[in-house]
Design an enzyme around this catalytic site. Structure first.
Site, short mmCIF file in Angstrom:
data_model
loop_
_atom_site.label_atom_id
_atom_site.label_comp_id
_atom_site.label_asym_id
_atom_site.label_seq_id
_atom_site.Cartn_x
_atom_site.Cartn_y
_atom_site.Cartn_z
N VAL A 68 0.87 -1.20 0.00
CA VAL A 68 0.00 0.00 0.00
C VAL A 68 0.89 1.23 0.00
CG1 VAL A 68 -1.75 1.29 1.30
CG2 VAL A 68 -1.73 -1.21 1.42
N HIS A 69 0.73 2.13 -0.98
CA HIS A 69 1.51 3.37 -0.91
C HIS A 69 0.86 4.55 -1.61
CE1 HIS A 69 2.65 2.20 -4.98
NE2 HIS A 69 2.92 3.47 -5.18
N ARG A 70 -0.26 4.32 -2.34
CA ARG A 70 -0.87 5.42 -3.10
C ARG A 70 -1.30 6.56 -2.19
NH1 ARG A 70 0.18 5.50 -8.04
NH2 ARG A 70 0.59 3.36 -8.56
N ASP A 127 -2.19 -1.60 -3.97
CA ASP A 127 -2.61 -0.43 -4.75
C ASP A 127 -1.50 -0.02 -5.71
OD1 ASP A 127 -0.76 0.77 -3.08
OD2 ASP A 127 -2.20 2.10 -2.08
#
Ligand code: UD1
Ligand code: UDP
Length: 367
Positions: free
Chosen positions: A209-211, A286
């Site tokens: 997850v990093h968006r 993501d």
């Protein structure tokens, strides 16, 4: 003797090192090309940058601008200034940029203003969501690029739909597929991250997850943590945490809950990531790159976003979109995806995208 073609490659963020590894390897095999790698510095931790150069055999950058952090405008502006200064000095025949980060836009803009031809690898992707910084970066980069190296037919269709002349568009396939084929063959289930984390093949889920739209929205981030904790009741979940996400989540009370239920680790090297992907039962992400790598390694994927650029994988049943607005949407998608397979499709070329790109540039003499 004809002069060598000089290509200046601009990279800065993790996925760009991985994409550039394919093209730089193809360039290294050509005695008629000199490549000068410029690292903007956008990603700088050893496990977000150096590890990829070492592991994938990418030549060391000739320059590192050491630009990172700050607002989008400040970061992009400082990169633009630094890249322009270097390009005025080097005067390459072509500037090569990858993907859709701030480093991509700064490189393309600096080159276009100096009338140096720009080649954009991964052109034509669209999410049709202008609130994403990546959508702005990719549209503007495509607009000023001379060569639009698209990974799929759908990406070409987007460019044609925007009125781009056909002779600028080249469907070359996806350089990430090249890298996955080459490096995926080096990886088996023995040792590596699986050994270290004591994970049995096909018995666990992998999450990333990093968006910005997820990390910077407390409700979405909390929903994702809830959904991953629920998934961890079914299969162990391993989560190599991006520094952006760690920086935000570790300051909230959800971090302790996440750490109790989920195997949280630092970002891993590409080969360790490929191993974790290849032997996962499910991938929840993501990330743009990880969605495709799930497919390359035949693993079902749930994408924790409202939309995706890689719609062909959703159409073929390899990927399920689960907007993180609600925990239950994500958990239902995990349950549906576990044990599933999609249709056999081959939208990303034959694994020779990098060679095709280099051949195009050589044929045109960089002009
Ligand atoms: C960037 C790209 C995104 C891409 C992602 C790949 C933009 C607008 N975004 O997002 O499109 O998908 O890279 O991973 O270009 N940080 C560290 N160490 C590092 C790198 C980052 O601590 O080595 C932390 C810093 O706090 C930094 C934050 O992460 O401010 C965000 O980094 P940044 O490069 O701005 O954006 P990403 O979220 O990584
Ligand atoms: N990746 C990696 N280690 C990790 C997480 C990701 O090597 O801990 C690789 C992943 O295999 C893929 C790329 O990084 O090749 C994707 O980068 P990221 O998710 O940061 O960005 P995006 O693709 O969304 O732009």
């Amino acid at each position: 003797m004809t002069a060598k073609l000089t290509i200046a490659t601009i990279v800065g963020a993790r996925p760009q090192f991985i994409k550039a590894s394919a093209v730089s390897t193809a360039i290294q095999a050509r005695p008629d090309i000199d490549e000068i790698i410029i690292h903007t510095g956008q990603h700088y931790d050893a496990n977000m940058s150096d590890v990829f150069f070492e592991e994938l055999g990418i030549p060391r950058p000739a320059h590192n601008l050491d630009v990172h952090g700050g607002s989008h405008g400040a970061m992009t502006g400082r990169m633009l200034e630094g890249i322009e200064r270097l390009l005025m000095d080097v005067r390459p025949d072509t500037v090569l940029v990858y993907g859709d980060t701030n480093s991509t836009l700064a490189g393309a803009l600096a080159a276009a203003k100096l009338h140096i031809p720009v080649a954009h690898v991964e052109a034509g992707l669209r999410s049709f969501n202008m609130r994403m910084p990546e959508e702005i970066n990719r549209i503007l980069t495509d607009r000023v690029s001379d060569w639009l190296f698209a990974p799929t037919e759908e990406a070409c269709a987007h460019l044609r739909g925007e009125g781009v002349a056909g002779d600028r568009i080249h469907n070359v396939g996806d350089v990430m597929f090249d890298v996955a084929l080459l490096q995926g063959a080096r990886v088996d289930a023995a040792g590596g991250a699986l050994g270290r984390l004591k994970l049995a093949p096909k018995s666990y889920a992998l999450a990333t997850v990093h968006r910005a739209e997820n990390t910077d929205d407390p409700q979405r981030l909390s929903n994702i943590v809830d959904a991953l904790i629920e998934l961890a009741k079914r299969v162990p979940v391993v989560w190599p945490v991006h520094p952006r996400t760690r920086g935000i989540l570790a300051r909230t009370d959800r971090w302790a809950d996440a750490e109790r239920a989920i195997l949280i680790v630092d970002p891993v090297s590409y080969l360790e990531m490929v191993q974790l992907e290849k032997f996962a039962a499910l991938i929840a992400t993501d990330s743009g790159g990880v969605q495709k790598e799930a497919f390359f390694h035949g693993v079902p994927c749930v994408t924790l976003r409202d939309e995706t650029e890689w719609t062909e994988l959703v159409d073929a049943g390899w990927n399920r979109l689960a907007p993180p607005m609600s925990r239950s949407t994500m958990v239902e998608a995990f349950d549906a995806a576990l044990g599933s397979q999609g249709e056999a499709i081959a939208p990303y070329g034959k694994g020779d995208a990098a060679q095709t790109i280099v051949q195009h540039l050589v044929n045109a003499g960089g002009k």
